[in-house]
Write a protein that holds these residues in place. Sequence first.
Motif, short mmCIF file in Angstrom:
data_model
loop_
_atom_site.label_atom_id
_atom_site.label_comp_id
_atom_site.label_asym_id
_atom_site.label_seq_id
_atom_site.Cartn_x
_atom_site.Cartn_y
_atom_site.Cartn_z
N PHE A 100 -5.96 2.67 14.61
CA PHE A 100 -6.23 2.37 12.99
C PHE A 100 -6.06 3.70 12.60
CE2 PHE A 100 -8.68 0.78 9.42
CZ PHE A 100 -8.16 -0.16 9.54
N PRO A 101 -5.20 3.68 11.20
CA PRO A 101 -5.01 4.83 10.58
C PRO A 101 -6.19 5.36 9.92
CG PRO A 101 -4.01 2.93 9.59
CD PRO A 101 -4.81 2.43 10.75
N GLU A 102 -6.18 6.77 10.23
CA GLU A 102 -7.39 7.58 9.78
C GLU A 102 -7.45 7.54 8.47
OE1 GLU A 102 -7.54 11.21 12.66
OE2 GLU A 102 -8.60 12.02 10.92
N ALA A 110 -9.28 -4.57 11.03
CA ALA A 110 -8.25 -5.16 11.73
C ALA A 110 -6.64 -4.86 11.06
CB ALA A 110 -8.42 -6.59 12.12
N PHE A 111 -5.94 -5.31 11.77
CA PHE A 111 -4.30 -5.29 11.21
C PHE A 111 -3.99 -6.96 11.04
CE2 PHE A 111 -3.70 -1.43 13.63
CZ PHE A 111 -3.62 -0.67 12.26
N ASP A 112 -3.32 -7.17 10.05
CA ASP A 112 -2.73 -8.71 9.84
C ASP A 112 -1.44 -8.62 9.60
OD1 ASP A 112 -5.30 -9.86 9.67
OD2 ASP A 112 -5.43 -9.42 7.53
N THR A 113 -0.72 -9.50 9.91
CA THR A 113 0.78 -9.93 9.46
C THR A 113 0.82 -11.00 8.78
OG1 THR A 113 1.94 -8.37 11.17
CG2 THR A 113 3.21 -10.34 10.13
N CYS A 138 -8.50 -9.57 -5.37
CA CYS A 138 -7.95 -9.51 -3.96
C CYS A 138 -6.45 -10.09 -3.74
CB CYS A 138 -9.00 -10.00 -3.13
SG CYS A 138 -8.52 -10.35 -1.51
N VAL A 139 -6.63 -11.60 -4.44
CA VAL A 139 -5.35 -12.20 -4.35
C VAL A 139 -4.25 -11.86 -4.78
CG1 VAL A 139 -7.07 -14.27 -3.63
CG2 VAL A 139 -6.13 -14.11 -5.87
N GLU A 140 -4.27 -11.09 -5.74
CA GLU A 140 -3.31 -10.50 -6.57
C GLU A 140 -2.11 -9.51 -5.86
OE1 GLU A 140 -4.69 -10.67 -11.33
OE2 GLU A 140 -5.07 -8.65 -10.00
N GLU A 141 -2.52 -8.97 -4.75
CA GLU A 141 -1.64 -8.35 -3.97
C GLU A 141 -1.57 -8.48 -2.59
OE1 GLU A 141 -0.76 -4.37 -5.04
OE2 GLU A 141 -1.46 -4.38 -7.04
N PHE A 142 -0.79 -8.14 -1.57
CA PHE A 142 -1.13 -8.16 -0.07
C PHE A 142 -2.22 -7.13 0.03
CE2 PHE A 142 3.23 -10.16 -0.23
CZ PHE A 142 2.94 -11.00 0.72
N SER A 143 -2.82 -7.55 1.18
CA SER A 143 -3.87 -6.67 1.83
C SER A 143 -4.81 -6.22 1.12
CB SER A 143 -3.16 -5.67 2.69
OG SER A 143 -3.86 -4.70 3.24
N ILE A 144 -5.58 -5.05 1.17
CA ILE A 144 -6.29 -4.49 0.23
C ILE A 144 -5.85 -3.71 -0.74
CG2 ILE A 144 -8.19 -4.53 2.35
CD1 ILE A 144 -7.43 -1.45 2.42
N ALA A 145 -4.74 -4.09 -1.13
CA ALA A 145 -3.93 -2.94 -2.23
C ALA A 145 -4.82 -2.94 -3.54
CB ALA A 145 -2.65 -3.31 -2.52
N ARG A 146 -5.10 -4.17 -4.13
CA ARG A 146 -5.58 -4.67 -5.26
C ARG A 146 -7.21 -4.00 -5.44
NH1 ARG A 146 -5.91 -3.96 -9.86
NH2 ARG A 146 -5.69 -5.67 -11.61
N GLU A 181 3.54 -6.71 7.07
CA GLU A 181 3.63 -6.42 8.60
C GLU A 181 2.69 -5.49 8.90
OE1 GLU A 181 5.92 -7.69 11.04
OE2 GLU A 181 7.74 -7.98 10.25
N ARG A 182 1.53 -5.76 9.72
CA ARG A 182 0.56 -5.03 10.26
C ARG A 182 -0.14 -4.00 9.16
NH1 ARG A 182 -0.44 -4.36 15.58
NH2 ARG A 182 -1.13 -2.26 15.40
N VAL A 183 -0.84 -4.93 8.24
CA VAL A 183 -1.27 -4.13 6.95
C VAL A 183 -2.82 -4.29 7.37
CG1 VAL A 183 0.51 -4.79 5.29
CG2 VAL A 183 -1.32 -6.60 5.61
#
Lengths: 304, 304
Positions: A53-55, A10-13, A272-280, A22-24
């Motif tokens: 959803f981004p390919e 999904a997307f989250d803001t 997980c909690v160290e950055e926004f979204s799934i970045a980390r 926004e919409r990550v």
Amino acid sequence: MKLVSIGTVAFDTIETPYGKAERVVGGAATYISLAASYFTTDLGLVSVVGGDFPEEELKYMQKRGINLDGLQIKKDEKSFFWAGRYHNNMNSRDTLDTQLNVLADFKPKLPASYRNAKFLMLGNLTPEIQSKVIGQMNKKPKLIVMDTMNFWMDIAMPALKRTIKKVDVLTINDEEARQLSGEYSLVNAAKAIHKMGPKVIVIKKGEHGALLFYNNKMFYAPALPLAQVYDPTGAGDTFAGGFIGYLTQVNSTTFENMKRAVIFGSVMASFCVEEFSIARLKGLKKTAIKKRLKQFEQLTSFSM
Amino acid sequence: MKLVSIGTVAFDTIETPYGKAERVVGGAATYISLAASYFTTDLGLVSVVGGDFPEEELKYMQKRGINLDGLQIKKDEKSFFWAGRYHNNMNSRDTLDTQLNVLADFKPKLPASYRNAKFLMLGNLTPEIQSKVIGQMNKKPKLIVMDTMNFWMDIAMPALKRTIKKVDVLTINDEEARQLSGEYSLVNAAKAIHKMGPKVIVIKKGEHGALLFYNNKMFYAPALPLAQVYDPTGAGDTFAGGFIGYLTQVNSTTFENMKRAVIFGSVMASFCVEEFSIARLKGLKKTAIKKRLKQFEQLTSFSM
């Protein structure tokens, strides 16, 4: 296939005291599968996304070994969207917006290659869908782990209890454990939930760690105290992904391995909690995971 | 004398969801000394009571080895009294009544035999009195541990900071650590408090355990999950008593021993909350303490 996970993609803001994203990319199955992919590369995902959803995000998942044959893509629809704002203490949040979109009439359909998986992770979704997925397996998996949330307790308790009855492990946060059981003490809550079906209950307490109840045995894993928590979104799912990922890797469900699985879940959640979204969670190095595991070991070890 | 503790010796009226206890024995120094008495029998108490304080309670303390030469008894006055009501979750409470009585103009006076103690435990009292007691020691003790509370942060922050500067260990709960430091993350809070003076910070998180910060090292001790918590009153003081009692016993302040001390503090606190007032801390058997210690060891131990 060894491990099948279901849940949202999904997307989250997200708004936290540290900023806004926004919409990550978000969603339970996203976090679960990414976390689990550090432990097994024989895993598949069951979910649904829209054409928006981004390919490249899907390609990244595949690159990490996550099979997407179970992911439905509805070209003309939109992906599930959630927006939330965390309070200062990061332990509570307000939902600002929820758009079901493709989830509104999601009918999971497991590819044939998924139906013999030994490990099944039911990420947060309607209990009916979770139940349906169990029904599509060729035989009962070695371990079914289910995550859920207070929302389903509020609006669908009977269906929720029917699904809970079918699973081996329930992962749930402390407030939800209290709501589900009607017991304030987590020890009593776990006993009550045990009677509902699951042999094992994992109570997630956020920054206060996680409690594993395994028959009459108890294990407490701390969360790693961190200087900065940027975004708690997905921490519970990431925990679940690390937990079942490790059990899949060792192909075992003993107490000793469940203890290790809780630690690995906590390790992955701490990233997980160290950055926004799934970045980390992207491109984590094995050495980083090993190093953090060491920190967890040191955090609670003492000798008498 | 090895260990000197100061704090209140008082009456409490306590309401919890499990019942009410009227004018029962309480006070920081009471809990601290009783808990510490299971680790050393060379300890003394500095406090003040009125003529209303039951003699048999004082005799019981003496029977446990607690020297009361530092306890002033003001025959014509009344003991300090506190009344509080705990909320359902037991983690928060309302103060219903506070009567300073003998505490209003308490001037601590350490007997000569107390002034060379190696271990000094400053239980919760005005920071001025805590400071005065440090000043009455013949030389700086090997270890000064200080407990305090948000009340002094609200009304006497400058005096509080002057006292904190003089101590080696500060024990404080999580909300207080945040208030004192202005930092939300406990890791950052501990760093900020470290700069105020104390080398070691113990952050008490109630049912979520305790965190020990020792230079750059961290240790996390869980609280034992209990089926029933009858009365949390005195749990923090009992923790402090077990903590400094153990350090006094082993006459050491190393990280390894501080870790063990935090565990023993948690062990003693886990007994304290099982009954109202000091009931559970009276006549504890060594085997019961040992058994519970074993439970703590099992609760967090895992091997990779």
